[in-house]
Scaffold this motif. Structure first.
Motif, mmCIF file in Angstrom:
data_model
loop_
_atom_site.group_PDB
_atom_site.id
_atom_site.type_symbol
_atom_site.label_atom_id
_atom_site.label_comp_id
_atom_site.label_asym_id
_atom_site.label_seq_id
_atom_site.Cartn_x
_atom_site.Cartn_y
_atom_site.Cartn_z
ATOM 1 N N GLU A 173 0.844 -1.198 0.000
ATOM 2 C CA GLU A 173 0.000 0.000 0.000
ATOM 3 C C GLU A 173 0.878 1.245 0.000
ATOM 4 O OE1 GLU A 173 -3.715 -0.359 2.502
ATOM 5 O OE2 GLU A 173 -2.490 -1.941 3.407
ATOM 6 N N ALA A 174 0.783 2.006 -1.081
ATOM 7 C CA ALA A 174 1.648 3.172 -1.257
ATOM 8 C C ALA A 174 1.398 4.244 -0.197
ATOM 9 C CB ALA A 174 1.443 3.752 -2.652
ATOM 10 N N GLU A 175 0.150 4.575 0.044
ATOM 11 C CA GLU A 175 -0.176 5.641 0.994
ATOM 12 C C GLU A 175 0.216 5.249 2.413
ATOM 13 O OE1 GLU A 175 -3.993 8.397 2.446
ATOM 14 O OE2 GLU A 175 -4.242 6.878 0.877
ATOM 15 N N LYS A 176 0.020 3.983 2.761
ATOM 16 C CA LYS A 176 0.378 3.506 4.100
ATOM 17 C C LYS A 176 1.878 3.649 4.327
ATOM 18 C CE LYS A 176 0.181 -0.659 7.003
ATOM 19 N NZ LYS A 176 -0.237 -2.089 7.075
ATOM 20 N N LEU A 177 2.679 3.307 3.323
ATOM 21 C CA LEU A 177 4.132 3.412 3.456
ATOM 22 C C LEU A 177 4.562 4.868 3.546
ATOM 23 C CD1 LEU A 177 6.891 2.020 3.509
ATOM 24 C CD2 LEU A 177 6.915 2.164 1.004
ATOM 25 N N GLU A 178 3.977 5.718 2.715
ATOM 26 C CA GLU A 178 4.343 7.139 2.725
ATOM 27 C C GLU A 178 4.015 7.775 4.070
ATOM 28 O OE1 GLU A 178 3.420 11.253 0.217
ATOM 29 O OE2 GLU A 178 2.409 9.383 -0.310
#
Length: 259
Positions: free
Chosen positions: A229-234
């Motif tokens: 998950e891109a947003e979770k990592l960011e």
């Protein structure tokens, strides 16, 4: 970056039989959809220390991967024994549906098994850019060497493919989790299963960890799946900007490739 669905296969590798392994993989993924399929280290033959008998000389494994990726419209990755310029390498291929591919040659050869006597070590640290994700490619024994895998804020995920036996499986799981935490990255470690031609046992032991060390993978019928998950990592990296406090190191004989 878009979110990525990753599926790996806990493959009981048929010893020295490429056609049998290709068929196993095709059947296992027949009804599976994902953005990326992951296969174990030396998935077409098993981890065999007589490369003169099994190494690809005409890109057999790569050509199969290209066909498979195109048919499934999905990227696929995994390593194979390859003969190039009369030398053998343990080569981790990353193949996209278009036929475009990247590769990483295993840097740390497993001297305990004599791999260093039969294979040539790679010199390049390879990061693949796929669907906006920066993905570091690593093979098995590389896991024990954190400096080589160190995140200089240049990747988002690490893929490890392996033949890591039962006798040292605690180290495998512990180090995968450590690499995720220290590098603030997704880490997917795919191991083979079964008993190989050397009578070594490989238990089901494939895992995916989020950047905080949480295991996020699920397993069903030998298919190990996880969502990047891109947003979770960011958000996690923004809240805990640990990478900005890292020490600076320069590795000798290292070339970083961004593809």
């Amino acid at each position: 970056m878009n979110d990525l669905i990753i599926s790996g296969l806990n493959l009981n590798i048929a010893w020295k039989s490429k056609s049998e392994n290709f068929n196993q993989i095709e059947q296992a993924f027949k009804k599976i959809s994902a953005d990326l399929f992951i296969l174990p280290e030396m998935f077409s033959t098993g981890f065999y220390m007589k490369p003169e008998e099994i190494a690809d000389r005409n890109e057999e494994t790569l050509e199969w991967m290209k066909r498979f990726a195109k048919e499934k419209n999905t990227a696929v990755c995994g390593s194979a024994s390859v003969c190039e310029n009369e030398q053998y390498v343990n080569r981790f291929y990353f193949v996209e549906p278009s036929g475009k591919y990247s590769f990483y040659d295993k840097r740390h050869l497993f001297s305990y098994s004599g791999e260093d006597e039969k294979y040539s070590a790679g010199k390049e640290k390879v990061i693949v850019n796929y669907k906006g994700w920066r993905i570091l490619l690593q093979v098995c024994y590389d896991l024990r060497f954190p400096v080589f895998a160190r995140n200089n804020d240049d990747y988002d995920a690490i893929l490890y493919v392996a033949n890591w036996p039962k006798s040292r499986i605690d180290a495998w799981q512990t180090l995968l989790k450590a690499r995720a935490i220290e590098n603030q990255a997704y880490v997917f470690g795919l191991n083979r299963i079964g008993i190989d031609g050397n009578h070594l046992e490989y238990p089901e032991s494939s895992y995916c960890y989020f950047a905080d060390g949480e295991e996020i993978s699920t397993t069903n019928n030998n298919i190990v799946s996880a969502l990047f998950e891109a947003e979770k990592l960011e958000k996690f990296r923004t809240k805990f900007p640990f990478l900005s406090d890292r020490d600076e190191f320069v590795l000798k004989q290292q070339v970083l490739i961004n593809i």
